[in-house]
Design a protein around this motif. Structure first.
Motif, mmCIF file in Angstrom:
data_model
loop_
_atom_site.group_PDB
_atom_site.id
_atom_site.type_symbol
_atom_site.label_atom_id
_atom_site.label_comp_id
_atom_site.label_asym_id
_atom_site.label_seq_id
_atom_site.Cartn_x
_atom_site.Cartn_y
_atom_site.Cartn_z
ATOM 1 N N LYS A 107 0.819 -1.211 0.000
ATOM 2 C CA LYS A 107 0.000 0.000 0.000
ATOM 3 C C LYS A 107 0.855 1.263 0.000
ATOM 4 O O LYS A 107 0.534 2.245 -0.661
ATOM 5 C CB LYS A 107 -0.950 0.007 1.199
ATOM 6 C CG LYS A 107 -2.127 -0.950 1.036
ATOM 7 C CD LYS A 107 -3.003 -0.552 -0.147
ATOM 8 C CE LYS A 107 -4.202 -1.471 -0.263
ATOM 9 N NZ LYS A 107 -5.011 -1.157 -1.463
ATOM 10 N N GLU A 142 2.115 1.765 -3.413
ATOM 11 C CA GLU A 142 1.017 2.091 -4.321
ATOM 12 C C GLU A 142 0.578 3.546 -4.183
ATOM 13 O O GLU A 142 0.283 4.216 -5.174
ATOM 14 C CB GLU A 142 -0.170 1.165 -4.025
ATOM 15 C CG GLU A 142 -1.422 1.451 -4.813
ATOM 16 C CD GLU A 142 -2.577 0.577 -4.374
ATOM 17 O OE1 GLU A 142 -3.733 0.970 -4.595
ATOM 18 O OE2 GLU A 142 -2.328 -0.504 -3.791
ATOM 19 N N ASP A 184 -5.288 10.689 -7.745
ATOM 20 C CA ASP A 184 -6.067 9.450 -7.779
ATOM 21 C C ASP A 184 -6.034 8.710 -6.450
ATOM 22 O O ASP A 184 -6.764 7.748 -6.249
ATOM 23 C CB ASP A 184 -5.535 8.511 -8.874
ATOM 24 C CG ASP A 184 -5.928 8.973 -10.262
ATOM 25 O OD1 ASP A 184 -6.865 9.787 -10.363
ATOM 26 O OD2 ASP A 184 -5.301 8.527 -11.239
ATOM 27 N N ARG A 218 -9.354 8.173 -4.914
ATOM 28 C CA ARG A 218 -10.165 7.059 -5.394
ATOM 29 C C ARG A 218 -9.620 5.750 -4.849
ATOM 30 O O ARG A 218 -10.347 4.911 -4.342
ATOM 31 C CB ARG A 218 -10.158 7.034 -6.927
ATOM 32 C CG ARG A 218 -10.886 5.815 -7.509
ATOM 33 C CD ARG A 218 -10.771 5.803 -9.031
ATOM 34 N NE ARG A 218 -9.379 5.913 -9.469
ATOM 35 C CZ ARG A 218 -8.530 4.874 -9.477
ATOM 36 N NH1 ARG A 218 -8.916 3.689 -9.032
ATOM 37 N NH2 ARG A 218 -7.304 5.034 -9.911
ATOM 38 N N THR A 219 -8.309 5.586 -4.930
ATOM 39 C CA THR A 219 -7.669 4.360 -4.463
ATOM 40 C C THR A 219 -7.895 4.127 -2.977
ATOM 41 O O THR A 219 -8.059 2.999 -2.527
ATOM 42 C CB THR A 219 -6.152 4.422 -4.742
ATOM 43 O OG1 THR A 219 -5.952 4.705 -6.124
ATOM 44 C CG2 THR A 219 -5.469 3.123 -4.380
ATOM 45 N N ARG A 223 -10.336 4.415 -1.190
ATOM 46 C CA ARG A 223 -11.592 3.737 -0.837
ATOM 47 C C ARG A 223 -11.403 2.232 -0.722
ATOM 48 O O ARG A 223 -12.208 1.540 -0.127
ATOM 49 C CB ARG A 223 -12.651 4.051 -1.890
ATOM 50 C CG ARG A 223 -13.023 5.526 -1.965
ATOM 51 C CD ARG A 223 -13.929 5.808 -3.128
ATOM 52 N NE ARG A 223 -14.172 7.245 -3.271
ATOM 53 C CZ ARG A 223 -14.744 7.804 -4.335
ATOM 54 N NH1 ARG A 223 -15.126 7.058 -5.340
ATOM 55 N NH2 ARG A 223 -14.923 9.107 -4.382
ATOM 56 N N GLU A 224 -10.327 1.712 -1.313
ATOM 57 C CA GLU A 224 -10.080 0.279 -1.301
ATOM 58 C C GLU A 224 -9.299 -0.167 -0.072
ATOM 59 O O GLU A 224 -9.046 -1.340 0.107
ATOM 60 C CB GLU A 224 -9.323 -0.113 -2.577
ATOM 61 C CG GLU A 224 -10.060 0.269 -3.857
ATOM 62 C CD GLU A 224 -9.179 0.137 -5.090
ATOM 63 O OE1 GLU A 224 -8.043 -0.371 -4.950
ATOM 64 O OE2 GLU A 224 -9.635 0.518 -6.175
ATOM 65 N N LEU A 225 -8.905 0.773 0.777
ATOM 66 C CA LEU A 225 -8.158 0.416 1.977
ATOM 67 C C LEU A 225 -9.065 -0.323 2.957
ATOM 68 O O LEU A 225 -10.179 0.094 3.224
ATOM 69 C CB LEU A 225 -7.588 1.667 2.641
ATOM 70 C CG LEU A 225 -6.556 2.450 1.830
ATOM 71 C CD1 LEU A 225 -6.209 3.744 2.547
ATOM 72 C CD2 LEU A 225 -5.299 1.624 1.601
ATOM 73 N N ARG A 226 -8.549 -1.412 3.504
ATOM 74 C CA ARG A 226 -9.312 -2.195 4.471
ATOM 75 C C ARG A 226 -8.597 -2.272 5.823
ATOM 76 O O ARG A 226 -9.218 -2.183 6.865
ATOM 77 C CB ARG A 226 -9.532 -3.625 3.925
ATOM 78 C CG ARG A 226 -10.433 -3.678 2.704
ATOM 79 C CD ARG A 226 -11.869 -3.332 3.047
ATOM 80 N NE ARG A 226 -12.730 -3.441 1.863
ATOM 81 C CZ ARG A 226 -12.972 -2.453 1.027
ATOM 82 N NH1 ARG A 226 -12.404 -1.264 1.226
ATOM 83 N NH2 ARG A 226 -13.757 -2.617 -0.025
#
Length: 202
Positions: free
Chosen positions: A51, A54, A81, A84-85, A87-90
């Protein structure tokens, strides 16, 4: 305020509750059991090399020793960006750290920070949440939660500042945080000057 940089921290809900002794020693309000902070010893960094690589342009190394190319170990985003990306963090909490313009310039000069491509208005426009203000030294050691002030302060001092704090152990207003920064400059001189830092979360 100006954005200093970004970081990945562990999600707040996964943080362990502080024991009573630690709260009494470090917090002005020991009723707050899990404070958040710019200080990584209070709110630990997430360990995810994938991450970091990224999201950030100046990350290098491995997850247990990865650093940024500046003395504050804050990161620059690769592009807009990131919003947007993110939002995919968990398993990570993406945060931005800001401070006043004069302090931002001083800290950039001291630590070799490049100006951020993202400003505070952009954070607001892209639905980041403002968590509150921390007060910390030039190395992000928090005066609110990591200077051992809790036991030394009078009930009057505690009540004066506690009324200005939110449930995360952060100041709700910049004015209150600035007053506390001046208080710390006189009280904890070895770490002065203290600055006011805003914490934002995506």
């Amino acid at each position: 305020d100006e954005v200093l940089g970004f970081h990945l921290r562990v999600p707040p809900l996964t943080l362990e509750t502080w024991n009573p002794e630690r709260r009494e020693l470090h917090l002005l309000n020991p009723a707050i059991d899990t404070p958040l902070s710019v200080d990584q010893s209070v709110w630990p960094r997430a360990v995810s090399a994938t991450k970091y690589r990224e999201l950030f342009s100046d990350y290098y190394g491995e997850p247990d020793d990865g650093v940024a190319t500046n003395g504050l170990n804050l990161y620059r985003v690769r592009s807009a960006d990131i919003f947007r990306t993110a939002r995919e963090l968990r398993d990570e909490a993406l945060i931005g750290i800001s401070c006043g313009a004069a302090d931002a310039q001083r800290l950039r000069t001291r630590h070799g920070l490049d100006p951020s491509e993202v400003n505070v208005q952009h954070l607001r426009d892209t639905e980041w949440t403002f968590l509150g203000y921390d007060v910390a030294d030039e190395w992000l050691l928090s005066g609110l939660s990591n200077c051992g002030l809790g036991r030394d302060q009078s009930a009057d001092t505690k009540s004066q500042y506690n009324a200005e704090m939110n449930s995360l152990g952060l100041f709700a207003s910049a004015h209150a945080a600035e007053r506390f920064a001046h208080f710390l400059d006189a009280r904890v001189t070895e770490h002065a000057p203290f600055s006011v830092y805003g914490i934002w979360r995506r």
